[in-house]
Design an enzyme around this catalytic site. Structure first.
Site, PDB file in Angstrom:
ATOM      1  N   CYS A 131       0.830  -1.208   0.000  1.00  0.00           N
ATOM      2  CA  CYS A 131       0.000   0.000   0.000  1.00  0.00           C
ATOM      3  C   CYS A 131       0.868   1.263   0.000  1.00  0.00           C
ATOM      4  CB  CYS A 131      -0.911  -0.048   1.234  1.00  0.00           C
ATOM      5  SG  CYS A 131      -1.820   1.456   1.569  1.00  0.00           S
ATOM      6  N   CYS A 134      -0.289   3.995   2.438  1.00  0.00           N
ATOM      7  CA  CYS A 134       0.099   3.709   3.825  1.00  0.00           C
ATOM      8  C   CYS A 134       1.590   3.960   4.045  1.00  0.00           C
ATOM      9  CB  CYS A 134      -0.179   2.248   4.180  1.00  0.00           C
ATOM     10  SG  CYS A 134      -1.823   1.681   3.722  1.00  0.00           S
ATOM     11  N   ASP A 135       2.420   3.423   3.149  1.00  0.00           N
ATOM     12  CA  ASP A 135       3.857   3.338   3.443  1.00  0.00           C
ATOM     13  C   ASP A 135       4.754   4.170   2.525  1.00  0.00           C
ATOM     14  OD1 ASP A 135       3.242   1.548   5.447  1.00  0.00           O
ATOM     15  OD2 ASP A 135       3.331  -0.186   4.107  1.00  0.00           O
TER      16      ASP A 135
HETATM   17  P1  FAD Z   1     -10.071  -5.492   8.667  1.00  0.00           P
HETATM   18  O1  FAD Z   1      -9.110  -4.604   9.351  1.00  0.00           O
HETATM   19  O2  FAD Z   1      -9.534  -6.459   7.674  1.00  0.00           O
HETATM   20  O3  FAD Z   1     -10.897  -6.272   9.793  1.00  0.00           O
HETATM   21  C1  FAD Z   1     -11.792  -7.294   9.439  1.00  0.00           C
HETATM   22  C2  FAD Z   1     -11.924  -8.263  10.592  1.00  0.00           C
HETATM   23  O4  FAD Z   1     -12.949  -9.201  10.271  1.00  0.00           O
HETATM   24  C3  FAD Z   1     -10.657  -9.071  10.839  1.00  0.00           C
HETATM   25  O5  FAD Z   1     -10.230  -8.909  12.192  1.00  0.00           O
HETATM   26  C4  FAD Z   1     -11.068 -10.525  10.538  1.00  0.00           C
HETATM   27  O6  FAD Z   1     -10.455 -11.471  11.416  1.00  0.00           O
HETATM   28  C5  FAD Z   1     -12.574 -10.477  10.747  1.00  0.00           C
HETATM   29  N1  FAD Z   1     -13.275 -11.495   9.966  1.00  0.00           N
HETATM   30  C6  FAD Z   1     -13.108 -11.796   8.659  1.00  0.00           C
HETATM   31  N2  FAD Z   1     -13.932 -12.782   8.285  1.00  0.00           N
HETATM   32  C7  FAD Z   1     -14.641 -13.137   9.384  1.00  0.00           C
HETATM   33  C8  FAD Z   1     -15.636 -14.125   9.644  1.00  0.00           C
HETATM   34  N3  FAD Z   1     -16.089 -14.943   8.668  1.00  0.00           N
HETATM   35  N4  FAD Z   1     -16.136 -14.235  10.900  1.00  0.00           N
HETATM   36  C9  FAD Z   1     -15.696 -13.416  11.903  1.00  0.00           C
HETATM   37  N5  FAD Z   1     -14.753 -12.460  11.706  1.00  0.00           N
HETATM   38  C10 FAD Z   1     -14.228 -12.319  10.473  1.00  0.00           C
HETATM   39  N6  FAD Z   1      -4.584   1.837   6.558  1.00  0.00           N
HETATM   40  C11 FAD Z   1      -4.270   3.068   7.029  1.00  0.00           C
HETATM   41  O7  FAD Z   1      -5.167   3.907   7.232  1.00  0.00           O
HETATM   42  N7  FAD Z   1      -2.977   3.424   7.287  1.00  0.00           N
HETATM   43  C12 FAD Z   1      -1.929   2.556   7.136  1.00  0.00           C
HETATM   44  O8  FAD Z   1      -0.774   2.900   7.387  1.00  0.00           O
HETATM   45  C13 FAD Z   1      -2.243   1.230   6.677  1.00  0.00           C
HETATM   46  N8  FAD Z   1      -1.273   0.305   6.518  1.00  0.00           N
HETATM   47  C14 FAD Z   1      -1.597  -0.963   6.132  1.00  0.00           C
HETATM   48  C15 FAD Z   1      -0.587  -1.920   6.026  1.00  0.00           C
HETATM   49  C16 FAD Z   1      -0.906  -3.214   5.643  1.00  0.00           C
HETATM   50  C17 FAD Z   1       0.196  -4.238   5.571  1.00  0.00           C
HETATM   51  C18 FAD Z   1      -2.247  -3.566   5.325  1.00  0.00           C
HETATM   52  C19 FAD Z   1      -2.591  -4.974   4.923  1.00  0.00           C
HETATM   53  C20 FAD Z   1      -3.235  -2.620   5.411  1.00  0.00           C
HETATM   54  C21 FAD Z   1      -2.935  -1.306   5.803  1.00  0.00           C
HETATM   55  N9  FAD Z   1      -3.914  -0.330   5.904  1.00  0.00           N
HETATM   56  C22 FAD Z   1      -3.609   0.918   6.377  1.00  0.00           C
HETATM   57  C23 FAD Z   1      -5.286  -0.610   5.505  1.00  0.00           C
HETATM   58  C24 FAD Z   1      -6.150  -0.874   6.747  1.00  0.00           C
HETATM   59  O9  FAD Z   1      -5.526  -1.839   7.558  1.00  0.00           O
HETATM   60  C25 FAD Z   1      -7.525  -1.349   6.304  1.00  0.00           C
HETATM   61  O10 FAD Z   1      -8.082  -0.428   5.398  1.00  0.00           O
HETATM   62  C26 FAD Z   1      -8.473  -1.479   7.510  1.00  0.00           C
HETATM   63  O11 FAD Z   1      -7.929  -2.346   8.469  1.00  0.00           O
HETATM   64  C27 FAD Z   1      -9.834  -1.994   7.060  1.00  0.00           C
HETATM   65  O12 FAD Z   1     -10.619  -2.206   8.190  1.00  0.00           O
HETATM   66  P2  FAD Z   1     -11.841  -3.244   8.150  1.00  0.00           P
HETATM   67  O13 FAD Z   1     -12.439  -3.197   9.497  1.00  0.00           O
HETATM   68  O14 FAD Z   1     -12.683  -2.975   6.967  1.00  0.00           O
HETATM   69  O15 FAD Z   1     -11.178  -4.672   7.876  1.00  0.00           O
END
Ligand code: FAD
Length: 306
Positions: A131, A134-135
């Site tokens: 990303c 992000c980085d």
């Molecule tokens: P997620 O954070 O993916 O959370 C989803 C959750 O749902 C997970 O904990 C998972 O275990 C759970 N889940 C999935 N399926 C099921 C199921 N069937 N039953 C029960 N639970 C389930 N964003 C920034 O703003 N700044 C940054 O610097 C940044 N750096 C990043 C670096 C990396 C390496 C990555 C991969 C992403 C980064 N991001 C960053 C992006 C950011 O992490 C995501 O946009 C954000 O976490 C999305 O949030 P979310 O709640 O939609 O999903």
């Protein structure tokens, strides 16, 4: 017992939704399957979430959890396997039995696909990234490669070209899949170069990335190139296989601006839905909109029943 709202996923979208939902008075439950919660826990420093100049990803997620707990949010450790509707109810099948709810928010996130080359996992967060938003700033004035030739790869190559000294797009074919407009912009950038018919074979370093091994897919020739950062774009997989609502070709859930899906009473928020930017702040924002709409939905349903 029938919940007003069940939220699947306890990442930034799910917990933001839950904090708002309990404050609206909804009887809410969050289901989270992971031991490591939220994708942000898999990264190092986060420098773009307002309110924190710099915070470790795990610490940021911990702050979300502390806040949710203080607001009275209940999180259960469960893996959601399926969802079905029965008249006004949604039945949630989990690894430890079924649950019933009037409304549902899907906040299950997505995961960047891995290339699967040696060094990728070892140097994740130490020079390997998925990303640029992000980085990218960590690589100001440095030399990076971008692996991939699709829309995300070229969009992020352009972001990186405004920060890094040089960007080399490594693509295993001899043409890009990104839109013509993005291609034209990338070709016009003096500090973006292209390595066609090339695959990344290995990432090498010590405490951080130092070099990569590349291979020409036609001649088989391999060579080593010194590099500071490796940005990988070979696709993103949304965690949406358990739910039957409208999705795009890549499996992301289609919503409107109210986070409503094709199924009444089912909302989606964060990285699992169609979106132009996938970040913690956009996930949190989606979550609170979904919580408001879930509240409206449940209120209207209860009002009708009176
Ligand atoms: P997620 O954070 O993916 O959370 C989803 C959750 O749902 C997970 O904990 C998972 O275990 C759970 N889940 C999935 N399926 C099921 C199921 N069937 N039953 C029960 N639970 C389930 N964003 C920034 O703003 N700044 C940054 O610097 C940044 N750096 C990043 C670096 C990396 C390496 C990555 C991969 C992403 C980064 N991001 C960053 C992006 C950011 O992490 C995501 O946009 C954000 O976490 C999305 O949030 P979310 O709640 O939609 O999903």
């Amino acid at each position: 017992m029938v919940y007003d709202l069940i939220i699947i996923g306890g990442g930034p979208a799910g917990l933001s939704a839950a904090i708002y939902a309990v404050r609206y008075g909804l009887n809410t439950l969050v289901l989270e399957k992971g031991f490591v919660i939220g994708q942000i826990s898999t990264t190092g420093e986060v420098e773009n979430y307002p309110g924190f100049i710099s915070i470790n990803g795990i610490d940021l997620m911990e702050k979300f959890s502390e806040h949710a707990k203080a607001a009275g949010v209940v999180v259960e450790s469960r893996d959601v396997l399926g969802v079905r509707s029965e008249s006004d109810l949604k039945i949630i099948s989990t690894d430890v039995g079924d649950l019933e709810t009037f409304t549902l928010i899907i906040a299950t996130g997505a995961n960047p696909k891995k290339l699967g080359v040696p060094g990728e996992e070892e140097f994740r967060g130490k020079g390997v990234s998925y990303c640029a938003t992000c980085d990218g700033p960590f690589f100001k004035g440095r030399n990076v490669i971008v692996v991939g030739g699709g829309e995300s790869a070229i969009e992020d190559a352009l972001i990186l070209s405004d920060l890094a000294a040089s960007v080399c797009v490594v693509h295993r074919r001899d043409e890009l899949r990104a839109s013509k407009m993005l291609q034209d912009r990338a070709f016009a950038k003096p500090n973006i170069e292209f390595s066609w018919n090339t695959e990344l074979e290995e990432i090498i370093g010590d405490s951080i990335v130092r070099e990569v091994v590349l291979r020409n897919t036609e001649s088989g020739e391999t060579w080593t190139s010194p590099i500071d950062g490796v940005f990988i774009y070979v696709g993103v997989e949304p965690n949406t296989e358990f739910i039957d609502v409208d999705k795009n070709d890549y499996g992301f859930i289609v919503t409107n601006e109210k986070m409503a899906t094709s199924e009444a009473g089912i909302f989606a928020a964060g990285d699992c839905r169609t979106s132009i930017l996938r970040q913690v702040i956009t996930a949190a924002s989606d979550g609170v909109i979904a919580a408001f709409e879930a509240y409206e939905y449940v209120s209207a349903m209860k009002h009708k029943a009176e």
